[in-house]
Structures are given as structure tokens and as C-alpha cells.
Motif scaffolding. Structure first.
Motif, short mmCIF file in Angstrom:
data_model
loop_
_atom_site.label_atom_id
_atom_site.label_comp_id
_atom_site.label_asym_id
_atom_site.label_seq_id
_atom_site.Cartn_x
_atom_site.Cartn_y
_atom_site.Cartn_z
N ARG A 50 36.58 34.34 42.02
CA ARG A 50 37.11 34.62 40.68
C ARG A 50 38.54 35.12 40.87
NH1 ARG A 50 31.73 36.74 40.23
NH2 ARG A 50 30.47 35.48 38.78
N LEU A 51 39.43 34.20 41.09
CA LEU A 51 40.79 34.55 41.49
C LEU A 51 41.56 35.24 40.38
CD1 LEU A 51 41.78 31.36 43.54
CD2 LEU A 51 40.69 33.47 44.32
N HIS A 52 41.19 35.00 39.13
CA HIS A 52 41.91 35.66 38.05
C HIS A 52 41.66 37.17 38.02
CE1 HIS A 52 37.88 35.04 36.44
NE2 HIS A 52 38.15 35.93 35.49
N GLN A 53 40.68 37.62 38.79
CA GLN A 53 40.39 39.05 38.90
C GLN A 53 41.03 39.67 40.14
OE1 GLN A 53 36.14 39.50 38.71
NE2 GLN A 53 35.99 38.78 36.59
N VAL A 54 41.74 38.87 40.93
CA VAL A 54 42.41 39.38 42.13
C VAL A 54 43.82 39.82 41.74
CG1 VAL A 54 43.22 38.81 44.45
CG2 VAL A 54 41.05 37.88 43.61
N ASN A 55 44.06 41.10 41.76
CA ASN A 55 45.35 41.66 41.33
C ASN A 55 46.15 42.14 42.54
OD1 ASN A 55 44.57 41.34 38.57
ND2 ASN A 55 43.40 43.25 38.72
#
Length: 268
Positions: A50-55
Motif C-alpha cells: 500500500r504505497l500511498h501509505q508510505v510517507n
């Protein structure tokens, strides 16, 4: 036997190489003002992607202010689907191995066991093909989303030519590539086992019995279709009398034999 040995192993390699993955990339932002630079920006990501959750934080090269960014994309559906199929295939293959080894007699006791095994094998073959294809496409998208050159484009500081943005380290994807390979190997293994499981079912045995009965009926019809030739004799010819008897002109019988011609002196 091939299915019993390799199916659990291939399933383990498939979900272990995918479900246990974690990767990291490193970027470098060298601002015109060296005090604002950050030469080690580490970005870690892992399954289920879930790359959109990698900040991560990146310098803006405008004073001490930093911006908070995230990677792009959510590829968890294809990854989780692939791992789920691998786990269930592993559990079923283990159960089938126990049945084949310890409960062989009960397995062949009626046709229900082989039929269930055949249907499940066909279903898993189809699911392996679908999940492996979906995960191969998902992995391709993960590689693009985690490409350091693509991630640098997200940073505002890298849009200014006075700043230097460079990729330091790319993520290692070898284990994910291995998971895709094992996914398709599992499909080949399960699809190849369909024929061997089908031979254990009643459908295959009934088809063999039907073909055998048909051949027996044909052979019996041929054996009863002969002809009796006794009325014609052993040589197949006709018996003809050896001589002919005729009554002469003066009332005396005359005989003609077939042994040879009458001499001229006797006729006189």
C-alpha cells in the motif's frame, strides 16, 4: 507423487518470497544552500504494497522547511490475492498428502474422494493462473512506483535546476521476481496433475469400460458372421457323371466313354 512432493514446497516459496518482502530506496537532495541539503532520504516499503501509505520527508531547499510526501499507488489487492491462493494451496496439498499416504484405502473406497480431488485441482489451477498473472502486473507497477527517478519527480526541490537530486540506492526486487516465477510454476504443476487425478475418478474408468464393451460386441458379431460351405463340397466344384448312355437308331444302346477316342479299325 510429483504433486505430493513439489506442491507444498512451491506454494511455500511463492507466498514466502512475496509476503515476507521488505524493500528500501535511498535518495539524495543537494540544495544550493548546503545546510538545507539531505543526502540520505530513506524510504522503506513492504508487503502488501500500500504505497500511498508510505510517507517520507524531503527538503524543499527553501530554508529549514520540509515537505511530507508519499509514494503513489495501492497494489495490495493483487499481492494479497496471490499470497492467499498460495497459502490455501499449501494447506490443501498438505491435507492431500496425508490422505494419499495414510488413508489410501478410504480415498479409493468410493468415487467421492477422487471427484473432489479432481474438482479442487482444476479450481486451483485456474486460480494460480489468474493470481500469478495479476501479481505479475502488480509487481510491474510496484517497480515503476518505487523507481528512484520517479520518486524524485515528486519533490518540489528537484524541480529547480539549482538543486541536485540523485538516486543513491534502488530497491532489490529479486525475491519478488522469484515469487512470480514460482506462481507460474505452481500453475504448471497443478494443471499437469489434472490428468493424473482424472484417471482416479469414475469418469475415466467408466469410459474405459464402455470402450471395452464396444470392442467385445464387435468381436462377437464378427465371430458369428461365418458361412457354411459343406453343401458345396471340399473343393467347391460339381460332380459330373463319367459316361453318357444313348439309344441307337436300331434299338441298340450305344455307350460313349470319356476314356479316349475309338480306333478307326473297330469302327469298320
Amino acid at each position: 507423487m510429483c504433486m505430493v512432493i513439489f506442491a507444498p514446497l512451491f506454494a511455500i516459496f511463492a507466498f514466502a518470497t512475496c509476503g515476507g518482502y521488505s524493500g528500501e530506496l535511498r535518495l539524495s537532495v543537494d540544495c544550493a544552500n548546503k545546510s538545507e541539503s539531505d543526502l540520505n532520504i530513506d524510504i522503506a516499503f513492504a508487503y502488501p504494497f500500500r504505497l500511498h501509505q508510505v510517507n517520507f520527508d524531503a527538503p524543499t531547499c527553501e530554508g529549514k522547511r520540509r515537505e511530507k510526501l508519499s509514494l503513489i499507488g495501492d497494489f495490495s489487492s493483487s499481492a494479497e490475492f496471490f499470497v492467499t491462493i498460495a497459502v490455501f494451496a499449501f494447506l490443501y496439498s498438505l491435507a492431500a498428502t496425508v490422505v494419499y499416504i495414510f488413508f489410501q484405502n478410504k480415498y479409493h473406497e468410493n468415487n467421492r474422494g477422487p471427484l473432489i480431488d479432481f474438482i479442487v485441482t482444476v479450481v486451483f489451477s485456474f486460480l494460480w493462473l489468474v493470481s500469478s498473472s495479476a501479481w505479475a502486473k502488480g509487481l510491474s507497477d510496484v517497480k515503476i512506483a518505487t523507481d528512484p527517478d520517479e520518486v524524485l519527480l515528486l519533490m518540489s526541490a528537484c524541480k529547480q535546476q539549482s538543486n541536485k537530486c540523485l538516486p543513491v540506492r534502488s530497491p532489490v526486487m529479486s525475491s519478488l521476481n522469484t515469487s512470480v516465477v514460482f506462481g507460474f510454476l505452481n500453475f504448471i504443476l497443478w494443471a499437469g496433475n489434472i490428468w493424473f487425478v482424472f484417471k482416479e475418478t469414475g469418469w475415466h474408468s467408466s469410459g474405459q469400460r464402455h470402450a471395452q464393451d464396444t470392442m467385445e460386441k464387435q468381436s462377437s458379431s464378427y465371430s458369428q458372421g461365418g458361412y457354411n460351405q459343406d453343401s458345396y463340397g471340399p473343393a467347391g466344384g460339381y460332380n459330373q457323371p463319367g459316361s453318357y448312355s444313348q439309344v441307337g437308331e436300331y434299338g441298340q444302346p450305344q455307350s460313349y466313354g470319356q476314356s479316349g477316342p475309338t480306333s478307326f479299325a473297330n469302327q469298320i
